[in-house]
Design a protein around this motif. Structure first.
Motif, PDB file in Angstrom:
ATOM      1  N   HIS A 111      -2.425  -0.784  -9.191  1.00 54.32           N
ATOM      2  CA  HIS A 111      -1.533  -0.324 -10.129  1.00 54.32           C
ATOM      3  C   HIS A 111      -2.689   0.193 -11.694  1.00 54.32           C
ATOM      4  O   HIS A 111      -3.642  -0.289 -11.691  1.00 54.32           O
ATOM      5  CB  HIS A 111      -0.850  -1.245 -11.037  1.00 54.32           C
ATOM      6  CG  HIS A 111       0.403  -2.179  -9.799  1.00 54.32           C
ATOM      7  ND1 HIS A 111       1.172  -1.506  -9.213  1.00 54.32           N
ATOM      8  CD2 HIS A 111      -0.044  -3.445  -8.655  1.00 54.32           C
ATOM      9  CE1 HIS A 111       2.094  -2.061  -8.896  1.00 54.32           C
ATOM     10  NE2 HIS A 111       1.190  -3.280  -7.896  1.00 54.32           N
ATOM     11  N   LEU A 112      -1.915   1.052 -11.932  1.00 51.65           N
ATOM     12  CA  LEU A 112      -2.425   1.837 -12.662  1.00 51.65           C
ATOM     13  C   LEU A 112      -1.894   1.747 -13.891  1.00 51.65           C
ATOM     14  O   LEU A 112       0.258   1.561 -14.271  1.00 51.65           O
ATOM     15  CB  LEU A 112      -2.258   3.485 -12.619  1.00 51.65           C
ATOM     16  CG  LEU A 112      -3.006   4.086 -11.689  1.00 51.65           C
ATOM     17  CD1 LEU A 112      -2.556   5.415 -11.552  1.00 51.65           C
ATOM     18  CD2 LEU A 112      -4.071   3.449 -10.901  1.00 51.65           C
ATOM     19  N   ASP A 152      -3.993  -7.579 -10.601  1.00 52.02           N
ATOM     20  CA  ASP A 152      -2.869  -6.441  -9.508  1.00 52.02           C
ATOM     21  C   ASP A 152      -2.222  -5.542 -10.639  1.00 52.02           C
ATOM     22  O   ASP A 152      -2.839  -4.582 -10.767  1.00 52.02           O
ATOM     23  CB  ASP A 152      -2.026  -7.602  -8.837  1.00 52.02           C
ATOM     24  CG  ASP A 152      -0.643  -6.468  -7.921  1.00 52.02           C
ATOM     25  OD1 ASP A 152      -2.147  -5.005  -7.001  1.00 52.02           O
ATOM     26  OD2 ASP A 152       0.139  -6.560  -7.491  1.00 52.02           O
ATOM     27  N   GLY A 153      -0.969  -5.849 -11.699  1.00 51.86           N
ATOM     28  CA  GLY A 153      -0.584  -5.396 -11.936  1.00 51.86           C
ATOM     29  C   GLY A 153      -0.831  -4.938 -13.153  1.00 51.86           C
ATOM     30  O   GLY A 153      -1.640  -5.957 -13.628  1.00 51.86           O
ATOM     31  N   SER A 192      -1.420  -8.756 -13.304  1.00 56.11           N
ATOM     32  CA  SER A 192      -0.847  -9.951 -12.947  1.00 56.11           C
ATOM     33  C   SER A 192      -1.478 -10.643 -12.013  1.00 56.11           C
ATOM     34  O   SER A 192      -2.513  -9.282 -11.286  1.00 56.11           O
ATOM     35  CB  SER A 192       0.968  -9.519 -12.170  1.00 56.11           C
ATOM     36  OG  SER A 192       0.302  -8.347 -11.213  1.00 56.11           O
ATOM     37  N   GLY A 193      -1.588 -11.418 -11.047  1.00 55.73           N
ATOM     38  CA  GLY A 193      -2.297 -11.887  -9.524  1.00 55.73           C
ATOM     39  C   GLY A 193      -2.256 -13.287  -9.527  1.00 55.73           C
ATOM     40  O   GLY A 193      -0.989 -13.810  -9.561  1.00 55.73           O
ATOM     41  N   ASN A 194      -3.163 -14.173  -8.740  1.00 53.11           N
ATOM     42  CA  ASN A 194      -2.840 -14.997  -7.762  1.00 53.11           C
ATOM     43  C   ASN A 194      -4.472 -15.770  -8.516  1.00 53.11           C
ATOM     44  O   ASN A 194      -4.874 -15.357  -7.639  1.00 53.11           O
ATOM     45  CB  ASN A 194      -1.866 -15.332  -6.703  1.00 53.11           C
ATOM     46  CG  ASN A 194      -2.447 -15.042  -5.851  1.00 53.11           C
ATOM     47  OD1 ASN A 194      -3.259 -14.556  -5.114  1.00 53.11           O
ATOM     48  ND2 ASN A 194      -1.626 -13.855  -4.845  1.00 53.11           N
ATOM     49  N   ALA A 195      -4.733 -17.028  -7.610  1.00 50.28           N
ATOM     50  CA  ALA A 195      -5.182 -17.876  -6.962  1.00 50.28           C
ATOM     51  C   ALA A 195      -5.253 -18.770  -5.931  1.00 50.28           C
ATOM     52  O   ALA A 195      -4.258 -19.008  -5.763  1.00 50.28           O
ATOM     53  CB  ALA A 195      -6.014 -18.212  -8.200  1.00 50.28           C
ATOM     54  N   GLY A 218       4.081  -4.586  -9.947  1.00 48.93           N
ATOM     55  CA  GLY A 218       3.925  -4.302 -11.133  1.00 48.93           C
ATOM     56  C   GLY A 218       4.024  -5.075 -12.749  1.00 48.93           C
ATOM     57  O   GLY A 218       4.636  -6.247 -12.675  1.00 48.93           O
ATOM     58  N   LEU A 219       2.920  -4.572 -13.606  1.00 50.34           N
ATOM     59  CA  LEU A 219       3.599  -5.005 -14.834  1.00 50.34           C
ATOM     60  C   LEU A 219       3.893  -4.521 -16.056  1.00 50.34           C
ATOM     61  O   LEU A 219       2.666  -3.326 -16.148  1.00 50.34           O
ATOM     62  CB  LEU A 219       2.358  -6.041 -15.162  1.00 50.34           C
ATOM     63  CG  LEU A 219       2.576  -7.281 -16.460  1.00 50.34           C
ATOM     64  CD1 LEU A 219       3.131  -8.165 -16.120  1.00 50.34           C
ATOM     65  CD2 LEU A 219       0.946  -7.699 -16.379  1.00 50.34           C
TER      66      LEU A 219
END
Length: 289
Positions: free
Chosen positions: A31-32, A67-68, A80-83, A126-127
């Motif tokens: 994402h940008l 990510d976002g 945004s993201g995860n682990a 997206g964020l």
């Protein structure tokens, strides 16, 4: 429509590397966002990277899994993201938000706000940040928009339900069908915009969801400029949608790669990230801009 390649290789996306212009290599598909100086900030295979207006690419952070991406007025970057973790003898994907401050400090926020033992896209999407400092996520794993208040460390579903669909309504009475490429855009009045299959959906600050345009190509990303024009992508096409829902389509033939993210800067320039044979960042201007 005028298009220039700002950075990235047209022929490879392997072995991402910093550099200038075509000498830089992106994995692509992230994402940008844009900051106050006109730099493009992007997620790239979980890393956080920056592209200047001169096409210079540097990696900002390798901590976390980005990510976002959203940026506050002070220049702090949120993602945004995860682990991936272990619960007992099983793997689990734990969603989180993260911050990379202007002083280059990294921290996790809202750790494990949702989790899954089977879905690796939990927490992704997206964020954006609104004018009051709240963060909004296009929660692709659950077809909904989630609102985070960083100051109070609280979150809630803002619009949409877990069921997929394209139903207008208020809050959780509405439905979305989001994809892993779902950008989230926000205008100067804090209205949110998202692609839901072949439609462009608007979410007002009170959570009311309406359809702006429909019967577009079934995949695509989204951005909005300060004049209220909405941009969304398809297969080698960029659609410019006015506030009344009228659509003008522009052929995007500078690459056969797929557009995976869009963002507009404060001057009205549009940027597109791509992924395919290569991965590039393109700068796009439109007639009368």
């Amino acid at each position: 429509m005028a298009v220039t390649s700002l950075a990235g290789s047209a022929t490879t996306n392997l072995n991402p590397a910093d550099g200038t212009g075509a000498a830089a290599v992106f994995w692509g598909g992230g994402h940008l966002a844009t900051d106050a100086s006109g730099n493009i900030i992007l997620s790239d295979r979980g890393n956080l990277r920056k592209v200047t207006q001169s096409g210079v690419v540097v990696t900002l952070a390798t901590q976390g899994s980005w990510d976002g991406v959203a940026i506050d007025p002070s220049g702090n970057i949120y993602g945004s993201g995860n682990a991936l973790g272990i619960a007992g003898s099983s793997a689990t994907f734990a969603a989180l938000l993260q911050e990379f401050s202007v002083s280059a400090a990294y921290q996790q926020l809202f750790a494990n706000w949702e989790s899954s033992g089977t879905n690796p896209i939990v927490g992704l999407g997206g964020l954006v940040m609104d004018s009051k400092g709240a963060l909004f996520l296009a929660d692709v794993a659950n077809n909904r928009i989630v609102k985070f208040n960083v100051g109070s460390n609280t979150w809630a579903v803002f619009a949409g339900a877990s069921a997929s669909g394209n139903q207008d309504g208020v809050g959780t009475a509405a439905t979305f069908t989001l994809s892993t490429q779902s950008d989230l855009a926000i205008d100067s009045n804090d209205n949110l915009y998202v692609r839901s299959v072949d439609t462009v959906r608007k979410v007002a600050p009170d959570g009311t969801v309406t359809t702006i345009a429909s019967q577009l190509q079934t995949s695509g990303t989204i951005a909005v400029d300060k004049a209220g024009n909405i941009y969304t992508s398809g297969n080698q096409v960029i659609n410019r949608i006015a506030s009344d829902g009228s659509v003008v389509s522009y052929r995007f033939t500078n690459t056969t790669d797929f557009i995976t993210s869009l963002v507009v800067d404060s001057s009205g320039n549009l940027y597109a990230g791509t992924r395919g044979i290569g991965a590039q960042i393109f700068k796009i201007t439109f007639p009368n801009d």
